[in-house]
Write a protein that holds these residues in place. Structure first.
Motif, PDB file in Angstrom:
ATOM      1  N   ARG A  78       0.849  -1.192   0.000  1.00  0.00           N
ATOM      2  CA  ARG A  78       0.000   0.000   0.000  1.00  0.00           C
ATOM      3  C   ARG A  78       0.888   1.247   0.000  1.00  0.00           C
ATOM      4  O   ARG A  78       0.942   1.992   0.982  1.00  0.00           O
ATOM      5  CB  ARG A  78      -0.942  -0.012   1.206  1.00  0.00           C
ATOM      6  N   PRO A  79       1.616   1.482  -1.109  1.00  0.00           N
ATOM      7  CA  PRO A  79       2.507   2.636  -1.165  1.00  0.00           C
ATOM      8  C   PRO A  79       1.723   3.945  -1.191  1.00  0.00           C
ATOM      9  O   PRO A  79       0.545   3.978  -1.585  1.00  0.00           O
ATOM     10  CB  PRO A  79       3.272   2.432  -2.477  1.00  0.00           C
ATOM     11  N   LEU A  80       2.389   5.009  -0.782  1.00  0.00           N
ATOM     12  CA  LEU A  80       1.762   6.324  -0.825  1.00  0.00           C
ATOM     13  C   LEU A  80       1.715   6.865  -2.246  1.00  0.00           C
ATOM     14  O   LEU A  80       0.960   7.790  -2.533  1.00  0.00           O
ATOM     15  CB  LEU A  80       2.543   7.287   0.075  1.00  0.00           C
ATOM     16  N   GLY A  81       2.523   6.299  -3.115  1.00  0.00           N
ATOM     17  CA  GLY A  81       2.560   6.716  -4.513  1.00  0.00           C
ATOM     18  C   GLY A  81       3.536   5.845  -5.285  1.00  0.00           C
ATOM     19  O   GLY A  81       4.185   4.960  -4.718  1.00  0.00           O
ATOM     20  N   VAL A  82       3.636   6.102  -6.574  1.00  0.00           N
ATOM     21  CA  VAL A  82       4.541   5.356  -7.445  1.00  0.00           C
ATOM     22  C   VAL A  82       5.233   6.346  -8.382  1.00  0.00           C
ATOM     23  O   VAL A  82       4.574   7.165  -9.027  1.00  0.00           O
ATOM     24  CB  VAL A  82       3.796   4.306  -8.298  1.00  0.00           C
ATOM     25  N   ALA A  83       6.559   6.256  -8.444  1.00  0.00           N
ATOM     26  CA  ALA A  83       7.328   7.025  -9.419  1.00  0.00           C
ATOM     27  C   ALA A  83       8.122   6.032 -10.264  1.00  0.00           C
ATOM     28  O   ALA A  83       8.782   5.152  -9.724  1.00  0.00           O
ATOM     29  CB  ALA A  83       8.265   8.013  -8.733  1.00  0.00           C
ATOM     30  N   ALA A  84       8.035   6.157 -11.582  1.00  0.00           N
ATOM     31  CA  ALA A  84       8.686   5.209 -12.478  1.00  0.00           C
ATOM     32  C   ALA A  84       9.565   5.938 -13.478  1.00  0.00           C
ATOM     33  O   ALA A  84       9.170   6.961 -14.055  1.00  0.00           O
ATOM     34  CB  ALA A  84       7.640   4.376 -13.221  1.00  0.00           C
ATOM     35  N   GLN A  85      10.766   5.405 -13.665  1.00  0.00           N
ATOM     36  CA  GLN A  85      11.653   5.881 -14.727  1.00  0.00           C
ATOM     37  C   GLN A  85      11.993   4.690 -15.604  1.00  0.00           C
ATOM     38  O   GLN A  85      12.331   3.611 -15.097  1.00  0.00           O
ATOM     39  CB  GLN A  85      12.947   6.479 -14.150  1.00  0.00           C
ATOM     40  N   GLY A  86      11.882   4.867 -16.911  1.00  0.00           N
ATOM     41  CA  GLY A  86      12.162   3.776 -17.831  1.00  0.00           C
ATOM     42  C   GLY A  86      12.927   4.267 -19.037  1.00  0.00           C
ATOM     43  O   GLY A  86      12.920   5.456 -19.358  1.00  0.00           O
ATOM     44  N   ALA A  87      13.600   3.337 -19.707  1.00  0.00           N
ATOM     45  CA  ALA A  87      14.375   3.675 -20.903  1.00  0.00           C
ATOM     46  C   ALA A  87      14.208   2.579 -21.941  1.00  0.00           C
ATOM     47  O   ALA A  87      14.054   1.398 -21.609  1.00  0.00           O
ATOM     48  CB  ALA A  87      15.856   3.853 -20.554  1.00  0.00           C
ATOM     49  N   ASP A  88      14.256   2.992 -23.208  1.00  0.00           N
ATOM     50  CA  ASP A  88      14.172   2.073 -24.335  1.00  0.00           C
ATOM     51  C   ASP A  88      15.363   2.311 -25.260  1.00  0.00           C
ATOM     52  O   ASP A  88      15.211   2.801 -26.384  1.00  0.00           O
ATOM     53  CB  ASP A  88      12.847   2.276 -25.084  1.00  0.00           C
ATOM     54  N   PRO A  89      16.581   1.989 -24.804  1.00  0.00           N
ATOM     55  CA  PRO A  89      17.764   2.290 -25.609  1.00  0.00           C
ATOM     56  C   PRO A  89      17.849   1.494 -26.902  1.00  0.00           C
ATOM     57  O   PRO A  89      18.558   1.879 -27.823  1.00  0.00           O
ATOM     58  CB  PRO A  89      18.926   1.954 -24.664  1.00  0.00           C
ATOM     59  N   LEU A  90      17.097   0.376 -26.987  1.00  0.00           N
ATOM     60  CA  LEU A  90      17.108  -0.434 -28.210  1.00  0.00           C
ATOM     61  C   LEU A  90      16.155   0.095 -29.272  1.00  0.00           C
ATOM     62  O   LEU A  90      16.256  -0.284 -30.440  1.00  0.00           O
ATOM     63  CB  LEU A  90      16.721  -1.882 -27.890  1.00  0.00           C
ATOM     64  N   GLY A  91      15.215   0.936 -28.849  1.00  0.00           N
ATOM     65  CA  GLY A  91      14.173   1.361 -29.776  1.00  0.00           C
ATOM     66  C   GLY A  91      13.157   0.258 -30.017  1.00  0.00           C
ATOM     67  O   GLY A  91      12.572   0.153 -31.100  1.00  0.00           O
ATOM     68  N   ALA A  92      12.926  -0.568 -28.979  1.00  0.00           N
ATOM     69  CA  ALA A  92      12.002  -1.691 -29.113  1.00  0.00           C
ATOM     70  C   ALA A  92      10.540  -1.261 -29.051  1.00  0.00           C
ATOM     71  O   ALA A  92       9.644  -2.042 -29.363  1.00  0.00           O
ATOM     72  CB  ALA A  92      12.282  -2.719 -28.014  1.00  0.00           C
ATOM     73  N   GLY A  93      10.294  -0.027 -28.648  1.00  0.00           N
ATOM     74  CA  GLY A  93       8.921   0.465 -28.578  1.00  0.00           C
ATOM     75  C   GLY A  93       8.360   0.534 -27.188  1.00  0.00           C
ATOM     76  O   GLY A  93       7.267   1.083 -26.986  1.00  0.00           O
ATOM     77  N   SER A  94       9.056  -0.034 -26.197  1.00  0.00           N
ATOM     78  CA  SER A  94       8.626   0.056 -24.807  1.00  0.00           C
ATOM     79  C   SER A  94       9.861  -0.049 -23.924  1.00  0.00           C
ATOM     80  O   SER A  94      10.935  -0.464 -24.371  1.00  0.00           O
ATOM     81  CB  SER A  94       7.626  -1.058 -24.459  1.00  0.00           C
ATOM     82  N   ALA A  95       9.693   0.318 -22.650  1.00  0.00           N
ATOM     83  CA  ALA A  95      10.826   0.352 -21.727  1.00  0.00           C
ATOM     84  C   ALA A  95      11.443  -1.031 -21.555  1.00  0.00           C
ATOM     85  O   ALA A  95      10.750  -2.015 -21.308  1.00  0.00           O
ATOM     86  CB  ALA A  95      10.376   0.887 -20.376  1.00  0.00           C
ATOM     87  N   CYS A  96      12.761  -1.100 -21.707  1.00  0.00           N
ATOM     88  CA  CYS A  96      13.521  -2.336 -21.486  1.00  0.00           C
ATOM     89  C   CYS A  96      14.283  -2.302 -20.168  1.00  0.00           C
ATOM     90  O   CYS A  96      14.736  -3.340 -19.687  1.00  0.00           O
ATOM     91  CB  CYS A  96      14.520  -2.560 -22.626  1.00  0.00           C
ATOM     92  N   VAL A  97      14.453  -1.112 -19.609  1.00  0.00           N
ATOM     93  CA  VAL A  97      15.122  -0.909 -18.331  1.00  0.00           C
ATOM     94  C   VAL A  97      14.212  -0.027 -17.486  1.00  0.00           C
ATOM     95  O   VAL A  97      13.690   0.978 -17.993  1.00  0.00           O
ATOM     96  CB  VAL A  97      16.491  -0.228 -18.492  1.00  0.00           C
TER      97      VAL A  97
END
Length: 361
Positions: A194-213
């Motif tokens: 039951r977190p107070l919130g969610v912060a997300a950072q993502g990267a798609d260095p391959l250009g796959a179309g969605s976050a890979c990291v």
């Protein structure tokens, strides 16, 4: 001669496994081996694949979900299909009067998951999330240690789940890998995830179309924080979680079969000291350097424990250990993470997942 109730509970329940792809064969093998269950049907749109997974077993093979659900000898349905299909299949099964086990994640959206949960509760049926890691001896031991206060107050959680591949075409790395870590957190943290919130950072260095990291930061009540790192691009495979407490710190290394859990009696103590009449305070820091120990863990396949839990929850008319609400809490974090990604990592608050109704059917 056994009492009527004992005789009833000794009779195996009938189950159908829907989906013979990646995860379906594991479910088929465990249901077939479990004394609580009779495997009745393996259902898949590809008849050849279903026959291959069923193998030499006595289970029937079907390509029709409606025909499978119409069978009187099927008490429960295990869904191992793509996440986008979970909602429709689970609702059809619940409305047919079947208990339902759903592979992670529970659904592909919070509204879909919520409808599944509310339908099951309204009909008095078990809806269970297949959060497999929660049934491993290691995670069950972690929950026990947290509950008994061996770690003290939880201060932080740092979880890493990284490996090379497989890059998925339909989901990003958060939806693929993070449900494992989030379900474990929901299982072991007091009061669930039951977190107070969610912060997300993502990267798609391959250009796959969605976050890979990806990185998830979850502020928790009382000033604690949980951090989850997931990655499809790492040349090394790591499955490690560190749970820091005010008394002890636990390290779970799932790839170390000789020492999966280590407890460190080491940490930092902060002593506040008043320094003037305005009650300003300075901190005195001391370090504890105590022993390290590892609890002995039994050898048990997690899926075997999971299918036994499903049978127990059905027979005892109780919530499963990883019930639909647990799946919905994990789903809510994933959904908030997607919103945070679109907002360049902003902290996104979550709607609370209400307490479930009791199963009274």
């Amino acid at each position: 001669m056994p009492a009527p109730q004992e005789a009833a509970t000794s009779t195996p329940l009938g189950v159908a496994v829907v989906g013979a792809g990646y995860w379906g064969p594991n479910l088929v093998r465990n249901f077939d081996a479990a004394p609580d269950w009779d495997l009745r049907v393996v259902c898949d749109l590809d008849a050849d694949r279903a026959r291959e997974v069923a193998g030499h077993r006595a289970a029937d093979v079907s390509t029709s979900l409606s025909e499978t659900l119409a069978r009187d000898d099927v008490d429960a349905v295990a869904v191992a299909t793509p996440a986008a299909t979970h909602h429709a299949i689970a609702l059809e099964a619940l409305r047919a009067g079947k208990h339902v086990l759903v592979e992670k994640p529970l659904a592909d959206s919070v509204p879909a998951g919520r409808e599944m949960v509310e339908t099951a509760e309204r009909l008095g049926l078990v809806l269970m999330a297949d959060h497999t890691y929660c049934y491993t001896p290691a995670v069950r031991k972690i929950r026990e240690l947290v509950e008994e206060g061996a770690l003290g107050q939880i201060l932080y959680v740092d979880s890493v789940r990284i490996n090379l591949g497989l890059v998925q075409p339909d989901v990003d790395v958060f939806w693929d890998l993070a449900p494992h870590d989030l379900s474990v957190l929901d299982h072991v943290l007091p009061g669930g995830l039951r977190p107070l919130g969610v912060a997300a950072q993502g990267a798609d260095p391959l250009g796959a179309g969605s976050a890979c990291v990806g990185y998830l930061t979850l502020p928790l009540a009382g000033g604690a924080v949980a951090h989850v790192h997931v990655n499809w691009l790492s040349p090394t495979k790591i499955r490690r979680m560190v749970i820091g407490g005010s008394s002890r710190t636990l390290v779970w290394d799932d790839l170390n079969p000789q020492q999966r859990i280590s407890i460190y009696d080491r940490g930092v103590d902060l002593v506040q000291q008043s320094v003037d009449s305005a009650d300003r305070r300075s901190a005195s820091i001391s370090y504890r350097l105590g022993d390290t120990w590892s609890p002995a863990l039994p050898e048990q396949e997690a899926l075997a424990a999971m299918v036994a839990e499903l049978a127990g929850s059905i027979r005892e008319r109780r919530r499963a250990r990883t019930d639909g609400r647990s799946g919905l809490r994990v789903l809510s974090v994933l959904d908030a993470a997607a919103t945070s990604l679109r907002a360049r990592g902003a902290l996104v608050t979550l709607e609370p997942v209400e307490q479930p109704l009791e199963i009274v059917r």
